[in-house]
Design a protein around this motif. Sequence first.
Motif, mmCIF file in Angstrom:
data_model
loop_
_atom_site.group_PDB
_atom_site.id
_atom_site.type_symbol
_atom_site.label_atom_id
_atom_site.label_comp_id
_atom_site.label_asym_id
_atom_site.label_seq_id
_atom_site.Cartn_x
_atom_site.Cartn_y
_atom_site.Cartn_z
ATOM 1 N N GLY A 34 -15.068 -63.329 95.188
ATOM 2 C CA GLY A 34 -14.589 -62.112 95.820
ATOM 3 C C GLY A 34 -13.286 -61.683 95.176
ATOM 4 N N PHE A 35 -12.859 -60.467 95.489
ATOM 5 C CA PHE A 35 -11.584 -60.006 94.941
ATOM 6 C C PHE A 35 -11.017 -58.889 95.808
ATOM 7 N N GLN A 36 -9.708 -58.648 95.610
ATOM 8 C CA GLN A 36 -9.034 -57.528 96.246
ATOM 9 C C GLN A 36 -8.366 -56.691 95.172
ATOM 10 N N ALA A 37 -8.523 -55.370 95.275
ATOM 11 C CA ALA A 37 -7.872 -54.466 94.328
ATOM 12 C C ALA A 37 -6.371 -54.414 94.622
ATOM 13 N N LEU A 38 -5.571 -54.640 93.579
ATOM 14 C CA LEU A 38 -4.114 -54.614 93.713
ATOM 15 C C LEU A 38 -3.526 -53.295 93.244
ATOM 16 N N SER A 39 -4.228 -52.604 92.370
ATOM 17 C CA SER A 39 -3.752 -51.338 91.817
ATOM 18 C C SER A 39 -4.389 -50.179 92.585
ATOM 19 N N ASP A 40 -3.899 -48.969 92.354
ATOM 20 C CA ASP A 40 -4.460 -47.799 93.040
ATOM 21 C C ASP A 40 -5.961 -47.704 92.819
ATOM 22 N N VAL A 41 -6.398 -48.003 91.593
ATOM 23 C CA VAL A 41 -7.812 -48.051 91.235
ATOM 24 C C VAL A 41 -8.020 -49.294 90.388
ATOM 25 N N ALA A 42 -9.108 -50.016 90.624
ATOM 26 C CA ALA A 42 -9.429 -51.202 89.817
ATOM 27 C C ALA A 42 -10.919 -51.197 89.502
ATOM 28 N N ASP A 43 -11.236 -51.299 88.224
ATOM 29 C CA ASP A 43 -12.629 -51.414 87.779
ATOM 30 C C ASP A 43 -12.896 -52.863 87.386
ATOM 31 N N VAL A 44 -13.946 -53.436 87.954
ATOM 32 C CA VAL A 44 -14.331 -54.815 87.655
ATOM 33 C C VAL A 44 -15.705 -54.797 87.009
ATOM 34 N N CYS A 45 -15.824 -55.517 85.878
ATOM 35 C CA CYS A 45 -17.081 -55.599 85.140
ATOM 36 C C CYS A 45 -17.635 -57.010 85.269
ATOM 37 N N TYR A 46 -18.954 -57.087 85.462
ATOM 38 C CA TYR A 46 -19.643 -58.364 85.656
ATOM 39 C C TYR A 46 -20.756 -58.464 84.624
ATOM 40 N N ARG A 47 -20.834 -59.569 83.923
ATOM 41 C CA ARG A 47 -21.974 -59.878 83.061
ATOM 42 C C ARG A 47 -22.705 -61.030 83.738
ATOM 43 N N ILE A 48 -23.959 -60.789 84.138
ATOM 44 C CA ILE A 48 -24.667 -61.686 85.062
ATOM 45 C C ILE A 48 -25.904 -62.278 84.394
ATOM 46 N N ASP A 49 -26.188 -63.557 84.676
ATOM 47 C CA ASP A 49 -27.312 -64.223 84.008
ATOM 48 C C ASP A 49 -28.619 -64.189 84.797
ATOM 49 N N GLN A 50 -28.649 -63.480 85.932
ATOM 50 C CA GLN A 50 -29.875 -63.334 86.722
ATOM 51 C C GLN A 50 -29.998 -61.886 87.166
ATOM 52 N N GLU A 51 -31.229 -61.411 87.291
ATOM 53 C CA GLU A 51 -31.415 -60.106 87.896
ATOM 54 C C GLU A 51 -31.071 -60.212 89.376
ATOM 55 N N HIS A 52 -30.460 -59.168 89.901
ATOM 56 C CA HIS A 52 -30.018 -59.222 91.292
ATOM 57 C C HIS A 52 -31.210 -59.219 92.247
ATOM 58 N N ASP A 53 -31.207 -60.154 93.167
ATOM 59 C CA ASP A 53 -32.232 -60.251 94.202
ATOM 60 C C ASP A 53 -31.515 -60.254 95.552
ATOM 61 N N PRO A 54 -31.477 -59.106 96.248
ATOM 62 C CA PRO A 54 -30.746 -59.048 97.523
ATOM 63 C C PRO A 54 -31.189 -60.094 98.536
ATOM 64 N N ALA A 55 -32.446 -60.533 98.465
ATOM 65 C CA ALA A 55 -32.938 -61.542 99.407
ATOM 66 C C ALA A 55 -32.252 -62.888 99.209
#
Length: 196
Positions: free
Chosen positions: A119-140
């Motif tokens: 998890g994270f919290q934005a410290l600046s007025d705007v924060a962009d976070v990029c994720y490179r993920i090794d699995q396709e997202h499965d909401p279940a």
Amino acid sequence: MMVRRTELEGVLLFEPTPHRDTRGFFSRTFDAAVAESVGLQPATFRQDSQSRSHRGVVRGLHGRQGSGEGKLVRCSFGAVHDIVVDARPQSPTFGRWIALRLDDQDMVHVYIPHGFLHGFQALSDVADVCYRIDQEHDPAADVGVRYDDAELDIPWPVDVRDVSERDRQAGSWSDLRELLSCPGNMTDHVERTRVR
């Protein structure tokens, strides 16, 4: 690009060396050879994602059941207070967390292997976070722990301004420990549950 290990086994910091001049900077954001040198398999990354958050927003704490999810995370604009929690029951650091500052100045990336919450919290007025993920997202397969869980007792550096409804409804660390209480890890538990 240098790699530094953290106190949580498998969590790695990738520290690039930005080249700065009067025009701005140039920085390598990923290097497969460096990743391979510490045992990662870059070819397994499946998705790149990006989020934008405003100051005070908290996203997390998120994890995945089943085959899990490894991810390389960086803050491409602004700054965030990043949290990684060890949710691997057999780990000697189970339940411990680390806090990192990720920003667009140092450009440090954190690799978070399977079996962790993030998890994270934005410290600046705007924060962009990029994720490179090794699995396709499965909401279940999503699991979560509330950002303000009393047992984990994670301090957020600025007033929490906004949290998604999903994150507000997340369970406690105690709930997740109960889910993980059967022998093995989250993956074993889910696979056995599906077999029944």
